[in-house]
Design an enzyme around this catalytic site. Structure first.
Site, mmCIF file in Angstrom:
data_model
loop_
_atom_site.group_PDB
_atom_site.id
_atom_site.type_symbol
_atom_site.label_atom_id
_atom_site.label_comp_id
_atom_site.label_asym_id
_atom_site.label_seq_id
_atom_site.Cartn_x
_atom_site.Cartn_y
_atom_site.Cartn_z
ATOM 1 N N HIS A 59 50.655 49.405 34.601
ATOM 2 C CA HIS A 59 50.506 50.422 35.642
ATOM 3 C C HIS A 59 51.275 50.000 36.891
ATOM 4 C CE1 HIS A 59 46.926 47.738 36.524
ATOM 5 N NE2 HIS A 59 47.519 47.788 37.698
HETATM 6 P P1 TYD Z 1 42.852 47.265 35.437
HETATM 7 O O1 TYD Z 1 43.238 47.233 36.866
HETATM 8 O O2 TYD Z 1 43.467 48.315 34.568
HETATM 9 O O3 TYD Z 1 43.091 45.824 34.781
HETATM 10 P P2 TYD Z 1 44.481 45.097 34.403
HETATM 11 O O4 TYD Z 1 45.494 45.503 35.419
HETATM 12 O O5 TYD Z 1 44.158 43.634 34.447
HETATM 13 O O6 TYD Z 1 44.850 45.521 33.024
HETATM 14 O O7 TYD Z 1 41.258 47.378 35.374
HETATM 15 C C1 TYD Z 1 40.539 47.272 34.151
HETATM 16 C C2 TYD Z 1 39.216 48.007 34.337
HETATM 17 O O8 TYD Z 1 38.435 47.395 35.366
HETATM 18 C C3 TYD Z 1 39.373 49.469 34.724
HETATM 19 O O9 TYD Z 1 38.382 50.198 34.037
HETATM 20 C C4 TYD Z 1 39.070 49.497 36.194
HETATM 21 C C5 TYD Z 1 38.120 48.339 36.381
HETATM 22 N N1 TYD Z 1 38.271 47.670 37.705
HETATM 23 C C6 TYD Z 1 37.298 47.841 38.668
HETATM 24 O O10 TYD Z 1 36.279 48.515 38.456
HETATM 25 N N2 TYD Z 1 37.463 47.220 39.885
HETATM 26 C C7 TYD Z 1 38.545 46.465 40.158
HETATM 27 O O11 TYD Z 1 38.653 45.918 41.281
HETATM 28 C C8 TYD Z 1 39.563 46.309 39.156
HETATM 29 C C9 TYD Z 1 40.781 45.478 39.401
HETATM 30 C C10 TYD Z 1 39.373 46.934 37.943
#
Ligand code: TYD
Length: 143
Positions: A59
């Site tokens: 993303h």
């Molecule tokens: P995501 O940011 O997509 O993780 P990565 O970039 O490591 O793949 O987040 C994964 C999941 O966690 C998504 O459902 C959103 C949740 N999340 C939160 O609730 N709070 C946060 O601060 C973060 C970073 C993620």
């Protein structure tokens, strides 16, 4: 790949100090605004990376800035500003990568003991995410 220059827009290395304490270990410090180029509003960490095929990220953010550290083990970070792409290796606890705005990023090839520490400029807002690559390209094109 090791210590290579970052050529992708809105990304750069952030190197923290290392304070060795002899046989008692080493300490690194990240101070808000001083070492990290924004006010830190959120800290999160990622662990349990036991799946060798795991790919995280995939993303970009509209406004959020982050710095990513691999404080244990290693992983690779793919950076893509829409024009230039690069993959860098994170394998030193004091050396992180700044992920600025509008930067498509992925994290992959995690060592089994990998722990990622992320410092972020804002609270979690799903509306700040661009999770579709074509939408990311469109977002850049509209500017
Ligand atoms: P995501 O940011 O997509 O993780 P990565 O970039 O490591 O793949 O987040 C994964 C999941 O966690 C998504 O459902 C959103 C949740 N999340 C939160 O609730 N709070 C946060 O601060 C973060 C970073 C993620």
């Amino acid at each position: 790949m090791k210590n290579e220059e970052i050529n992708v827009k809105n990304a750069k290395w952030i190197e923290l100090c290392r304070i060795p304490d002899g046989i008692d270990g080493t300490l690194s410090v990240a101070e808000s605004v001083k070492d990290i180029p924004f006010e830190i509003k959120r800290v999160y960490y990622i662990y349990g990376l036991n799946n060798p095929h795991a790919v995280r990220g995939k993303h970009a953010h509209r406004k959020l800035e982050q710095v990513l550290f691999c404080i244990n083990g290693s992983c690779k970070v793919g950076l893509d500003d829409g024009e230039n792409r690069q993959t860098v290796l994170l394998d030193q606890p004091n050396k992180g990568v700044y992920l600025g705005i509008e930067l498509w990023h992925t994290m992959h090839e995690f060592s089994e003991n990998c722990i990622l520490l992320v410092l972020a400029s804002d609270l979690y807002k799903e509306s700040d995410y661009i999770r579709d690559y074509d939408e990311f390209k469109g977002y850049l094109g509209d500017k």
